[in-house]
Design a protein around this motif. Structure first.
Motif, mmCIF file in Angstrom:
data_model
loop_
_atom_site.group_PDB
_atom_site.id
_atom_site.type_symbol
_atom_site.label_atom_id
_atom_site.label_comp_id
_atom_site.label_asym_id
_atom_site.label_seq_id
_atom_site.Cartn_x
_atom_site.Cartn_y
_atom_site.Cartn_z
ATOM 1 N N LEU A 139 4.874 -4.754 4.197
ATOM 2 C CA LEU A 139 4.828 -3.642 5.159
ATOM 3 C C LEU A 139 3.493 -3.704 5.912
ATOM 4 O O LEU A 139 2.448 -3.350 5.375
ATOM 5 C CB LEU A 139 4.990 -2.297 4.432
ATOM 6 N N ASN A 140 3.560 -4.140 7.158
ATOM 7 C CA ASN A 140 2.325 -4.443 7.889
ATOM 8 C C ASN A 140 1.576 -3.237 8.425
ATOM 9 O O ASN A 140 0.430 -3.350 8.835
ATOM 10 C CB ASN A 140 2.625 -5.385 9.059
ATOM 11 N N ASN A 141 2.228 -2.067 8.445
ATOM 12 C CA ASN A 141 1.556 -0.902 9.026
ATOM 13 C C ASN A 141 1.050 0.097 7.990
ATOM 14 O O ASN A 141 0.620 1.196 8.336
ATOM 15 C CB ASN A 141 2.452 -0.221 10.053
ATOM 16 N N ILE A 142 1.124 -0.288 6.705
ATOM 17 C CA ILE A 142 0.357 0.453 5.707
ATOM 18 C C ILE A 142 -0.534 -0.553 4.991
ATOM 19 O O ILE A 142 -0.214 -1.734 4.910
ATOM 20 C CB ILE A 142 1.227 1.205 4.665
ATOM 21 N N LYS A 143 -1.670 -0.066 4.498
ATOM 22 C CA LYS A 143 -2.563 -0.959 3.776
ATOM 23 C C LYS A 143 -3.064 -0.276 2.505
ATOM 24 O O LYS A 143 -3.666 0.800 2.567
ATOM 25 C CB LYS A 143 -3.749 -1.329 4.667
ATOM 26 N N VAL A 144 -2.776 -0.891 1.378
ATOM 27 C CA VAL A 144 -3.247 -0.341 0.109
ATOM 28 C C VAL A 144 -4.746 -0.609 -0.026
ATOM 29 O O VAL A 144 -5.192 -1.752 0.100
ATOM 30 C CB VAL A 144 -2.489 -0.964 -1.079
ATOM 31 N N VAL A 145 -5.504 0.461 -0.246
ATOM 32 C CA VAL A 145 -6.959 0.311 -0.382
ATOM 33 C C VAL A 145 -7.470 0.843 -1.727
ATOM 34 O O VAL A 145 -8.656 1.078 -1.892
ATOM 35 C CB VAL A 145 -7.720 0.976 0.800
#
Ligand code: PLP
Length: 217
Positions: A139-145
């Motif tokens: 999923l390119n439009n969320i980023k786990v940080v």
């Protein structure tokens, strides 16, 4: 009073730890006082409350979502929050990804870990966190940080320690994998009665409500 509470807490926090004011049910005036005292992150459980508070306070602080996000609020949430701390299902991830794509944004998220097991409804069980995160990578439009956990809902604050410790271990294990598209940067754990313990166990965001604002009615 609120300003003093914030200053006192900030004085005792190690440099790498950020204070997040958990603002549910508090008035905009109260939240403004926390910001005046030096709070840089406001944690909101309700999209509507966050929206009204943000209309007044603006971007003098960063806004984190720490409640249970409903699908019909995802679009608005993507617009007003800088970080969603409570991602715990693939469905919600897909909805966030789609909303973020529509807003031309990459939405940073934390995965909520149900570190105390069956005592809580929300969060991903510890043994499933890695496979859950791997499933999010396309999923390119969320980023786990990073990760967030509540720990056990009731009981002696000291009883939280093993759950914080467990979450930190998961955090480090996943960080060491150095997966593409993943940035294990934030570990959000600890509330008013447990934040010192959480910091000892590796938290770098603590979510504090009543110790800043006083008891909730
Ligand atoms: C309310 C809340 C907090 C803060 O709780 P206090 O006990 O008032 O410090 C922290 N995290 C979440 C997710 C909350 O809902």
């Amino acid at each position: 009073m609120i300003q003093d509470n914030v200053r006192k807490i900030l004085e005792e926090l190690p440099a790498q730890v950020e204070l997040e004011a958990a603002a549910k049910t508090r008035s905009v005036k109260e939240i403004e006082q926390a910001v005046a005292g030096g709070v840089k992150i406001i944690g909101e459980n309700y999209v509507q409350e966050a929206e009204s508070a943000q209309a007044v306070i603006g971007r003098k602080a960063r806004w984190h979502f720490i409640g249970h996000l409903q699908k019909n609020k995802v679009k608005k949430a993507v617009k007003i929050f800088d970080l969603i701390e409570t991602l715990d299902s693939q469905k919600l991830a897909e909805a966030l990804d789609q909303a973020a794509a529509g807003a031309n944004k990459v939405m940073p998220v934390l995965v909520e870990v149900n570190s105390a097991g069956e005592q809580q409804k929300f969060g991903v069980l510890p043994e499933r966190v890695l496979s859950f995160i791997k499933g999010l990578l396309p999923l390119n439009n969320i980023k786990v940080v990073g990760l967030m956990t509540m720990g056990p809902a009731v009981g002696d604050p000291a009883a939280s320690r093993p759950y914080f410790e467990k979450t930190k271990r998961i955090f480090e294990r996943i960080k060491d994998l150095d997966l593409d598209g993943l940035e294990m940067k934030y570990l959000s754990m600890g509330m008013s009665d447990t934040y010192q313990i959480a910091i000892e166990e590796g938290a770098n965001i603590v979510r504090v409500g009543s110790a800043i604002f006083g008891p909730r009615e």
